[in-house]
Enzyme design. Structure first.
Site, PDB file in Angstrom:
ATOM      1  N   ASP A   3      17.719  -8.732   9.648  1.00  0.00           N
ATOM      2  CA  ASP A   3      16.845  -9.414   8.703  1.00  0.00           C
ATOM      3  C   ASP A   3      17.540 -10.539   7.945  1.00  0.00           C
ATOM      4  O   ASP A   3      17.358 -10.690   6.749  1.00  0.00           O
ATOM      5  CB  ASP A   3      16.353  -8.401   7.648  1.00  0.00           C
ATOM      6  CG  ASP A   3      14.850  -8.302   7.674  1.00  0.00           C
ATOM      7  OD1 ASP A   3      14.245  -8.964   8.512  1.00  0.00           O
ATOM      8  OD2 ASP A   3      14.303  -7.562   6.845  1.00  0.00           O
ATOM      9  N   LYS A  31       6.472 -10.484  -6.140  1.00  0.00           N
ATOM     10  CA  LYS A  31       6.319 -10.117  -7.549  1.00  0.00           C
ATOM     11  C   LYS A  31       5.198 -10.953  -8.159  1.00  0.00           C
ATOM     12  O   LYS A  31       4.744 -11.916  -7.559  1.00  0.00           O
ATOM     13  CB  LYS A  31       7.626 -10.418  -8.285  1.00  0.00           C
ATOM     14  CG  LYS A  31       8.741  -9.469  -7.917  1.00  0.00           C
ATOM     15  CD  LYS A  31       9.957  -9.731  -8.769  1.00  0.00           C
ATOM     16  CE  LYS A  31      10.980  -8.625  -8.568  1.00  0.00           C
ATOM     17  NZ  LYS A  31      12.197  -8.850  -9.286  1.00  0.00           N
ATOM     18  N   ILE A  71       7.593 -10.475  17.757  1.00  0.00           N
ATOM     19  CA  ILE A  71       8.190 -10.416  19.093  1.00  0.00           C
ATOM     20  C   ILE A  71       7.601  -9.199  19.803  1.00  0.00           C
ATOM     21  O   ILE A  71       7.604  -8.086  19.253  1.00  0.00           O
ATOM     22  CB  ILE A  71       9.736 -10.295  18.993  1.00  0.00           C
ATOM     23  CG1 ILE A  71      10.326 -11.571  18.393  1.00  0.00           C
ATOM     24  CG2 ILE A  71      10.363 -10.008  20.356  1.00  0.00           C
ATOM     25  CD1 ILE A  71      10.129 -12.837  19.214  1.00  0.00           C
ATOM     26  N   ASN A 128       0.763 -14.002  16.837  1.00  0.00           N
ATOM     27  CA  ASN A 128       0.875 -13.477  15.468  1.00  0.00           C
ATOM     28  C   ASN A 128       2.310 -13.575  14.940  1.00  0.00           C
ATOM     29  O   ASN A 128       2.618 -13.023  13.886  1.00  0.00           O
ATOM     30  CB  ASN A 128       0.392 -12.025  15.402  1.00  0.00           C
ATOM     31  CG  ASN A 128       1.203 -11.096  16.290  1.00  0.00           C
ATOM     32  OD1 ASN A 128       2.213 -11.497  16.861  1.00  0.00           O
ATOM     33  ND2 ASN A 128       0.770  -9.850  16.424  1.00  0.00           N
ATOM     34  N   ARG A 157      12.474  -4.019  -4.289  1.00  0.00           N
ATOM     35  CA  ARG A 157      11.564  -4.831  -5.083  1.00  0.00           C
ATOM     36  C   ARG A 157      11.313  -4.280  -6.484  1.00  0.00           C
ATOM     37  O   ARG A 157      10.685  -4.931  -7.306  1.00  0.00           O
ATOM     38  CB  ARG A 157      10.210  -4.926  -4.352  1.00  0.00           C
ATOM     39  CG  ARG A 157      10.008  -6.217  -3.635  1.00  0.00           C
ATOM     40  CD  ARG A 157      10.041  -7.336  -4.602  1.00  0.00           C
ATOM     41  NE  ARG A 157       9.850  -8.609  -3.974  1.00  0.00           N
ATOM     42  CZ  ARG A 157      10.404  -9.732  -4.428  1.00  0.00           C
ATOM     43  NH1 ARG A 157      11.204  -9.708  -5.475  1.00  0.00           N
ATOM     44  NH2 ARG A 157      10.160 -10.871  -3.847  1.00  0.00           N
ATOM     45  N   CYS A 173      -2.655  -7.661  12.271  1.00  0.00           N
ATOM     46  CA  CYS A 173      -2.504  -8.511  13.463  1.00  0.00           C
ATOM     47  C   CYS A 173      -1.655  -7.836  14.541  1.00  0.00           C
ATOM     48  O   CYS A 173      -1.632  -8.286  15.681  1.00  0.00           O
ATOM     49  CB  CYS A 173      -1.966  -9.890  13.095  1.00  0.00           C
ATOM     50  SG  CYS A 173      -0.395  -9.860  12.237  1.00  0.00           S
ATOM     51  N   LYS A 179       9.713  -1.123  -8.998  1.00  0.00           N
ATOM     52  CA  LYS A 179       8.460  -0.347  -8.945  1.00  0.00           C
ATOM     53  C   LYS A 179       7.220  -1.150  -9.345  1.00  0.00           C
ATOM     54  O   LYS A 179       6.104  -0.763  -9.036  1.00  0.00           O
ATOM     55  CB  LYS A 179       8.579   0.909  -9.790  1.00  0.00           C
ATOM     56  CG  LYS A 179       8.778   0.639 -11.263  1.00  0.00           C
ATOM     57  CD  LYS A 179       8.850   1.925 -12.047  1.00  0.00           C
ATOM     58  CE  LYS A 179       8.893   1.583 -13.526  1.00  0.00           C
ATOM     59  NZ  LYS A 179       8.174   2.472 -14.363  1.00  0.00           N
ATOM     60  N   ARG A 203      13.858 -13.372  15.010  1.00  0.00           N
ATOM     61  CA  ARG A 203      12.865 -13.373  16.096  1.00  0.00           C
ATOM     62  C   ARG A 203      13.172 -14.456  17.127  1.00  0.00           C
ATOM     63  O   ARG A 203      12.998 -14.249  18.321  1.00  0.00           O
ATOM     64  CB  ARG A 203      11.459 -13.595  15.521  1.00  0.00           C
ATOM     65  CG  ARG A 203      10.942 -12.371  14.816  1.00  0.00           C
ATOM     66  CD  ARG A 203       9.620 -12.654  14.183  1.00  0.00           C
ATOM     67  NE  ARG A 203       9.255 -11.588  13.266  1.00  0.00           N
ATOM     68  CZ  ARG A 203       8.263 -11.667  12.407  1.00  0.00           C
ATOM     69  NH1 ARG A 203       7.535 -12.749  12.341  1.00  0.00           N
ATOM     70  NH2 ARG A 203       7.999 -10.656  11.608  1.00  0.00           N
ATOM     71  N   CYS A 231      -7.130 -11.503  11.336  1.00  0.00           N
ATOM     72  CA  CYS A 231      -6.389 -11.701  10.074  1.00  0.00           C
ATOM     73  C   CYS A 231      -7.374 -11.874   8.909  1.00  0.00           C
ATOM     74  O   CYS A 231      -8.223 -12.764   8.941  1.00  0.00           O
ATOM     75  CB  CYS A 231      -5.472 -12.916  10.198  1.00  0.00           C
ATOM     76  SG  CYS A 231      -4.632 -13.247   8.632  1.00  0.00           S
TER      77      CYS A 231
HETATM   78 FE1  SF4 Z   1      -0.875 -12.403  21.649  1.00  0.00          FE
HETATM   79 FE2  SF4 Z   1      -1.256  -9.941  20.753  1.00  0.00          FE
HETATM   80 FE3  SF4 Z   1      -2.129 -12.014  19.340  1.00  0.00          FE
HETATM   81 FE4  SF4 Z   1      -3.336 -11.354  21.592  1.00  0.00          FE
HETATM   82  S1  SF4 Z   1      -3.251 -10.137  19.733  1.00  0.00           S
HETATM   83  S2  SF4 Z   1      -2.734 -13.418  20.952  1.00  0.00           S
HETATM   84  S3  SF4 Z   1      -1.625 -10.695  22.832  1.00  0.00           S
HETATM   85  S4  SF4 Z   1      -0.027 -11.532  19.787  1.00  0.00           S
HETATM   86 FE1  SF4 Z   2      -0.398 -11.494   7.585  1.00  0.00          FE
HETATM   87 FE2  SF4 Z   2      -1.987  -9.365   7.877  1.00  0.00          FE
HETATM   88 FE3  SF4 Z   2      -2.821 -11.806   8.583  1.00  0.00          FE
HETATM   89 FE4  SF4 Z   2      -1.001 -10.552  10.036  1.00  0.00          FE
HETATM   90  S1  SF4 Z   2      -3.132  -9.907   9.714  1.00  0.00           S
HETATM   91  S2  SF4 Z   2      -0.936 -12.691   9.392  1.00  0.00           S
HETATM   92  S3  SF4 Z   2       0.183  -9.511   8.454  1.00  0.00           S
HETATM   93  S4  SF4 Z   2      -2.351 -11.111   6.542  1.00  0.00           S
END
Ligand code: SF4
Ligand code: SF4
Length: 374
Positions: A130, A218, A154, A151, A291, A239, A293, A137, A194
């Site tokens: 991270d 925050k 990976i 999205n 973070r 997603c 509480k 990624r 999303c």
């Molecule tokens: Fe790619 Fe999964 Fe998004 Fe479909 S849902 S576009 S397969 S990342």
């Molecule tokens: Fe962010 Fe949730 Fe949208 Fe994915 S579905 S991009 S994690 S708000």
């Protein structure tokens, strides 16, 4: 067997689910992309500001020749997790269920470094977990751990996108792997699902709209984002949940990632009144340990509002007396969402004793909203 193969074999032996290798060349196109995102204020505040450092392994280790990239699956067998989806509870993203992944993957990387050291006592290594999600990624994509989905996750061919990534930058020149083919094709499921439109285009995530970042940040949350949170207490899996490649994804079955000190749907009243001692006991071993509480308390109040369950009223009235303005303000908002005009008396009392302008505004707004609705 060459050293790259031995490293992969050892990595699997110590519980890493995937080990691949890429060169230590800088990620120049990623740097350009991040620079643009930063200009447009779409970059997560959690991404370190030194883009040169995070996109060039040689800035971390000047003698770097290769990067060993590893992945560990955090998907757990759902049958081993109790079904708690009732009453006043909020949902934790899967990444936050178990032990802090920085420690889990970090200690495996330490074992891998010790293994390299045994093979070559002069070896130089630097580990990362991270460093910055986007860059980890990008290295994972180049090493062939998986392809980058629309999205931005990976996606590993077997484990889907439920993977944590970490790695080791080294001065060893190792045989490298090839990136794998992107399989998203015409799918748009993640973008369509999303709730906030944070996936503005395929592969472009505007962090300022993403609930994965907002719930971890925050401060005050905008009203419309509070509603969009639904029951998301920490992070957002939407997603990833809808991705076809995650439906049959293999579970790594790592017990460390099963819920331990915190339930995966924790009780919200308990979180709203969390003491420092309870926070330490419950959260210090989890990935929610950095973070403090307050964001957890704030999010618990928001979700109680979104649930619109009158059982939450008494807890939220107590929330109006919390020492922190952020908890008082979001408790007031949540009471307004439940919309029971019997609470106007308690809100008026809270308004009379309130010293903070922002909290007063929130309480006033709710009182007006409830009286208008009468
Ligand atoms: Fe790619 Fe999964 Fe998004 Fe479909 S849902 S576009 S397969 S990342
Ligand atoms: Fe962010 Fe949730 Fe949208 Fe994915 S579905 S991009 S994690 S708000």
């Amino acid at each position: 067997m060459n050293l790259a193969k031995k490293i992969k074999e050892y990595g699997k032996k110590i519980g890493l689910d995937e080990v691949k290798i890429t060169t230590a060349e800088s990620l120049s196109t990623v740097k350009d992309f991040l620079t643009e995102m930063k200009k447009e204020d779409k970059l997560s505040k959690f991404v370190k500001s030194d883009l040169d450092l995070i996109t060039d392994p040689k800035q971390v280790l000047p003698t770097a020749k290769s990067v060993i990239v590893t992945a560990i699956s955090y998907k757990v067998d759902i049958n081993q997790v109790p079904n708690l989806k009732k009453d006043l509870r909020g949902k934790l993203s899967k990444f936050a269920w178990g032990e802090d992944y920085h420690n889990v993957i970090g200690s495996k990387l330490d074992q891998l470094r010790a293994f390299l050291n045994k093979k070559d006592p002069t070896v130089e290594t630097k580990k990362f977990v991270d460093t910055a999600p986007t860059v980890d990624r990008a290295l994972a994509r180049r090493a062939g751990i998986g392809w980058q989905g629309k999205n931005c996750s990976i996606i590993h061919e077997e484990y889907g996108s439920w993977i944590f990534i970490g790695g080791i930058i080294t001065n060893l020149k190792l045989e490298t792997d090839m990136p794998i083919k992107n399989k998203c094709k015409g799918c748009q499921k993640c973008i369509e699902a999303c709730p906030t439109g944070a996936l503005e285009e395929p592969y472009v995530l505007n962090s300022s709209k993403c609930l994965g970042y907002i719930t971890l940040s925050k401060g005050y949350i905008e009203n419309e984002k509070r509603k969009a949170m639904g029951t998301r207490l920490w992070g957002c899996d939407t997603c990833q949940d809808v991705c076809p490649y995650n439906q049959e994804a293999k579970s790594g079955n790592h017990v460390e990632f099963q819920p331990q000190t915190v339930e995966h749907y924790p009780r919200l009243p308990t979180l709203l009144t969390l003491t420092n001692k309870e926070y330490k006991e419950k959260f210090s071993s989890t990935a929610m340990n950095w973070r403090g509480k307050r964001p957890i308390q704030r999010n618990a109040a928001i979700i109680m509002g979104n649930l619109k369950n009158p059982k939450a009223i008494s807890y939220l009235i107590d929330g109006l007396e919390d020492p922190k303005p952020i908890v008082r303000a979001h408790s007031a908002w949540a009471l307004g969402e439940i919309g029971d005009d019997s609470i106007v008396i308690d809100l008026r009392k809270a308004l009379a004793r309130e010293g903070k302008k922002r909290v007063k505004e929130e309480i006033r707004k709710v009182i007006n909203q409830l009286l208008d609705g009468c």
